[in-house]
Write a protein that holds these residues in place. Sequence first.
Motif, PDB file in Angstrom:
ATOM      1  N   HIS A   1      -5.066   6.108   9.188  1.00  0.00           N
ATOM      2  CA  HIS A   1      -6.095   5.207   9.704  1.00  0.00           C
ATOM      3  C   HIS A   1      -7.456   5.457   9.042  1.00  0.00           C
ATOM      4  N   ASN A   2      -8.081   4.380   8.622  1.00  0.00           N
ATOM      5  CA  ASN A   2      -9.414   4.428   8.020  1.00  0.00           C
ATOM      6  C   ASN A   2     -10.402   3.844   9.023  1.00  0.00           C
ATOM      7  N   PRO A   3     -11.367   4.575   9.558  1.00  0.00           N
ATOM      8  CA  PRO A   3     -11.914   5.838   9.042  1.00  0.00           C
ATOM      9  C   PRO A   3     -11.507   7.113   9.780  1.00  0.00           C
TER      10      PRO A   3
ATOM     11  N   VAL B   1       0.176  -5.605   9.949  1.00  0.00           N
ATOM     12  CA  VAL B   1       0.060  -4.180   9.626  1.00  0.00           C
ATOM     13  C   VAL B   1      -0.558  -4.025   8.245  1.00  0.00           C
ATOM     14  N   ASP B   2      -1.595  -3.202   8.182  1.00  0.00           N
ATOM     15  CA  ASP B   2      -2.272  -2.920   6.916  1.00  0.00           C
ATOM     16  C   ASP B   2      -1.792  -1.548   6.429  1.00  0.00           C
ATOM     17  N   LEU B   3      -1.117  -1.549   5.292  1.00  0.00           N
ATOM     18  CA  LEU B   3      -0.576  -0.297   4.736  1.00  0.00           C
ATOM     19  C   LEU B   3      -1.260  -0.032   3.396  1.00  0.00           C
ATOM     20  N   ALA B   4      -2.389   0.663   3.469  1.00  0.00           N
ATOM     21  CA  ALA B   4      -3.190   0.847   2.246  1.00  0.00           C
ATOM     22  C   ALA B   4      -3.042   2.242   1.656  1.00  0.00           C
ATOM     23  N   TYR B   5      -2.437   3.161   2.415  1.00  0.00           N
ATOM     24  CA  TYR B   5      -2.423   4.566   1.966  1.00  0.00           C
ATOM     25  C   TYR B   5      -1.019   5.164   2.008  1.00  0.00           C
ATOM     26  N   GLN B   6      -0.010   4.340   1.739  1.00  0.00           N
ATOM     27  CA  GLN B   6       1.367   4.822   1.801  1.00  0.00           C
ATOM     28  C   GLN B   6       1.556   5.968   0.797  1.00  0.00           C
TER      29      GLN B   6
ATOM     30  N   SER C   1       0.004  -4.783   1.966  1.00  0.00           N
ATOM     31  CA  SER C   1       0.080  -3.446   1.367  1.00  0.00           C
ATOM     32  C   SER C   1      -0.786  -3.393   0.114  1.00  0.00           C
ATOM     33  N   SER C   2      -1.191  -2.167  -0.215  1.00  0.00           N
ATOM     34  CA  SER C   2      -2.056  -1.984  -1.378  1.00  0.00           C
ATOM     35  C   SER C   2      -1.442  -0.972  -2.329  1.00  0.00           C
ATOM     36  N   CYS C   3      -1.536  -1.239  -3.623  1.00  0.00           N
ATOM     37  CA  CYS C   3      -1.097  -0.259  -4.633  1.00  0.00           C
ATOM     38  C   CYS C   3      -2.309   0.456  -5.220  1.00  0.00           C
ATOM     39  N   SER C   4      -3.502   0.156  -4.688  1.00  0.00           N
ATOM     40  CA  SER C   4      -4.729   0.707  -5.271  1.00  0.00           C
ATOM     41  C   SER C   4      -4.728   2.229  -5.253  1.00  0.00           C
ATOM     42  N   LYS C   5      -4.403   2.796  -4.098  1.00  0.00           N
ATOM     43  CA  LYS C   5      -4.546   4.248  -3.939  1.00  0.00           C
ATOM     44  C   LYS C   5      -3.314   4.982  -4.451  1.00  0.00           C
ATOM     45  N   ASN C   6      -2.116   4.553  -4.015  1.00  0.00           N
ATOM     46  CA  ASN C   6      -0.955   5.376  -4.368  1.00  0.00           C
ATOM     47  C   ASN C   6      -0.545   5.267  -5.839  1.00  0.00           C
TER      48      ASN C   6
ATOM     49  N   SER D   1     -12.575   0.553  12.721  1.00  0.00           N
ATOM     50  CA  SER D   1     -11.613   0.145  11.699  1.00  0.00           C
ATOM     51  C   SER D   1     -12.332   0.065  10.365  1.00  0.00           C
ATOM     52  N   TRP D   2     -11.588  -0.172   9.297  1.00  0.00           N
ATOM     53  CA  TRP D   2     -12.192  -0.402   7.983  1.00  0.00           C
ATOM     54  C   TRP D   2     -13.080  -1.651   8.109  1.00  0.00           C
ATOM     55  N   GLY D   3     -14.329  -1.571   7.644  1.00  0.00           N
ATOM     56  CA  GLY D   3     -15.307  -2.631   7.865  1.00  0.00           C
ATOM     57  C   GLY D   3     -14.868  -4.007   7.402  1.00  0.00           C
TER      58      GLY D   3
ATOM     59  N   ASP E   1      -7.462  -2.587 -10.917  1.00  0.00           N
ATOM     60  CA  ASP E   1      -6.489  -3.559 -11.441  1.00  0.00           C
ATOM     61  C   ASP E   1      -6.049  -4.563 -10.381  1.00  0.00           C
ATOM     62  N   ARG E   2      -6.463  -4.326  -9.146  1.00  0.00           N
ATOM     63  CA  ARG E   2      -6.279  -5.280  -8.045  1.00  0.00           C
ATOM     64  C   ARG E   2      -4.813  -5.665  -7.834  1.00  0.00           C
ATOM     65  N   THR E   3      -4.095  -4.749  -7.219  1.00  0.00           N
ATOM     66  CA  THR E   3      -2.665  -4.978  -6.989  1.00  0.00           C
ATOM     67  C   THR E   3      -2.292  -4.656  -5.551  1.00  0.00           C
TER      68      THR E   3
ATOM     69  N   GLY F   1      -4.881  -6.815  -4.776  1.00  0.00           N
ATOM     70  CA  GLY F   1      -5.146  -5.676  -3.896  1.00  0.00           C
ATOM     71  C   GLY F   1      -4.722  -5.934  -2.465  1.00  0.00           C
ATOM     72  N   GLY F   2      -4.901  -4.912  -1.638  1.00  0.00           N
ATOM     73  CA  GLY F   2      -4.624  -5.060  -0.212  1.00  0.00           C
ATOM     74  C   GLY F   2      -5.594  -6.045   0.410  1.00  0.00           C
ATOM     75  N   SER F   3      -6.809  -6.098  -0.115  1.00  0.00           N
ATOM     76  CA  SER F   3      -7.811  -7.035   0.427  1.00  0.00           C
ATOM     77  C   SER F   3      -7.349  -8.474   0.254  1.00  0.00           C
ATOM     78  N   GLY F   4      -6.780  -8.771  -0.919  1.00  0.00           N
ATOM     79  CA  GLY F   4      -6.271 -10.131  -1.173  1.00  0.00           C
ATOM     80  C   GLY F   4      -5.166 -10.472  -0.182  1.00  0.00           C
TER      81      GLY F   4
HETATM   82  C1  LIG Z   1      -7.678   0.272   5.514  1.00  0.00           C
HETATM   83  C2  LIG Z   1      -7.766  -0.407   4.185  1.00  0.00           C
HETATM   84  N1  LIG Z   1      -7.085  -1.529   3.998  1.00  0.00           N
HETATM   85  C3  LIG Z   1      -7.117  -2.195   2.838  1.00  0.00           C
HETATM   86  C4  LIG Z   1      -7.869  -1.719   1.772  1.00  0.00           C
HETATM   87  C5  LIG Z   1      -7.876  -2.557   0.542  1.00  0.00           C
HETATM   88  O1  LIG Z   1      -7.735  -1.938  -0.648  1.00  0.00           O
HETATM   89  P1  LIG Z   1      -7.673  -2.746  -2.006  1.00  0.00           P
HETATM   90  O2  LIG Z   1      -8.093  -4.145  -1.760  1.00  0.00           O
HETATM   91  O3  LIG Z   1      -8.580  -2.035  -2.920  1.00  0.00           O
HETATM   92  O4  LIG Z   1      -6.235  -2.670  -2.430  1.00  0.00           O
HETATM   93  C6  LIG Z   1      -8.618  -0.553   1.924  1.00  0.00           C
HETATM   94  C7  LIG Z   1      -9.455  -0.055   0.846  1.00  0.00           C
HETATM   95  O5  LIG Z   1     -10.293   0.781   0.949  1.00  0.00           O
HETATM   96  C8  LIG Z   1      -8.549   0.124   3.165  1.00  0.00           C
HETATM   97  O6  LIG Z   1      -9.226   1.249   3.385  1.00  0.00           O
END
Ligand SMILES: Cc1ncc(COP(=O)(O)O)c(C=O)c1O
Length: 392
Positions: free
Chosen positions: A177-179, A205-210, A237-242, A124-126, A248-250, A99-102
Amino acid sequence: MFEKLQAPPPDKILSLISAYAEDTRPNKIDLGVGVYRDETGATPVLETVREAERRLLATQKTKSYFGMGGDPAFCRAIVPLIFGTDAPSDRIRALQTPGGSGALSILMGFAAKLTKRIHIPDPSWGNHAAIAKHSRLEILRYPYFDAATSRVNFPAMKAALEKAEAGDLVLLHGCCHNPTGADLSREEWSELADLLIEKKLLALVDLAYQGFGDGLDEDAWAVRHLASRLPEMLVASSCSKNFGIYRDRTGAAFVLGKTSQEAAVAEAQVMMEARTGYSMPPDHGAAVVRIILEDEALYAAWRAELETMRSRIADLRRGLAESFRRRTNSAAYDFLMESRGMFSLIGVTEEQAKRLRSEFGIYLVDDGRINIAGLKEDQIDTFVEAVVTVKG
Ligand SMILES: Cc1ncc(COP(=O)(O)O)c(C=O)c1O
């Protein structure tokens, strides 16, 4: 020994999920957790993901280890998705991550070997600050959002970053931007690039919502612009959302180096972070993404599915802003139409957020963050009425 332990404070968003599940009111609305929902309220498995899974099941011959950076074919396929086809690809190294978190975790761990401080937007995202703290980085907050206008306060952001020290890490949200849902304009990104270069700051750069904002390429514009100008940078970058493959943590971690050689050494260092964290990333989601990205027809079909999600969010944003206009006779909520991605801050206090929950069955985060995709079209006016009521 365990008797010495204290329970950590409950996660605010996870507690919302259970409170929502226990609420028996039929008209309850869940705007809390950050997952996409379709018009029926479901978070579906995309058709292209199902098809890729069928192909994977039919063709996969081994589940033997890949290395710390995951599947090289996934890493090759994901670079143009993020950096475009004109990317300085010899200077970019990609690692598959959980995931993007990893990705954020190994990149911050890596950066902590080079620097001591990270600048994180307020708000920012917590998890950004939580991961930074875990990486033993000192956290500094830069002003980002002007609650009075519900837009980015770019002059304040710039003024704060002007004071950063050379080598400091700067966390930036690539899009959506989250939130807040408030993003920099292209002119502001360009000015920011000047500042990062002049001050010798390292961008992460955090790209989680491309693909959830203006489109797949449009949402990567900032990353691509920075990559074309900065000598070095990090991207998570995260593939979770798009791809809708949350569990599945990608995701992927990228290192842009001054030279191909320097990028390779940095990549090897990032790999060491993976090695001591989770060793190797899970394969399933990345294999699905790779199959989609490598197949022209499947890729086109996935883009169409992503566009359906994106345009639903854009329609809801428009519908919300129009409903607020009708109800309040003002343009005070037009920012909802201008903001991007799933989230916006609706501008309620913690007290008012609690009232929305208890009196109206509307679940949103205490800071007033709403997940726009959690709304159904026929709930828009009810939601607007409730917000106007609690705000008095
Ligand atoms: C701003 C931001 N970055 C990263 C993530 C990480 O997402 P994930 O680890 O589920 O791919 C999230 C998830 O909510 C997010 O909001």
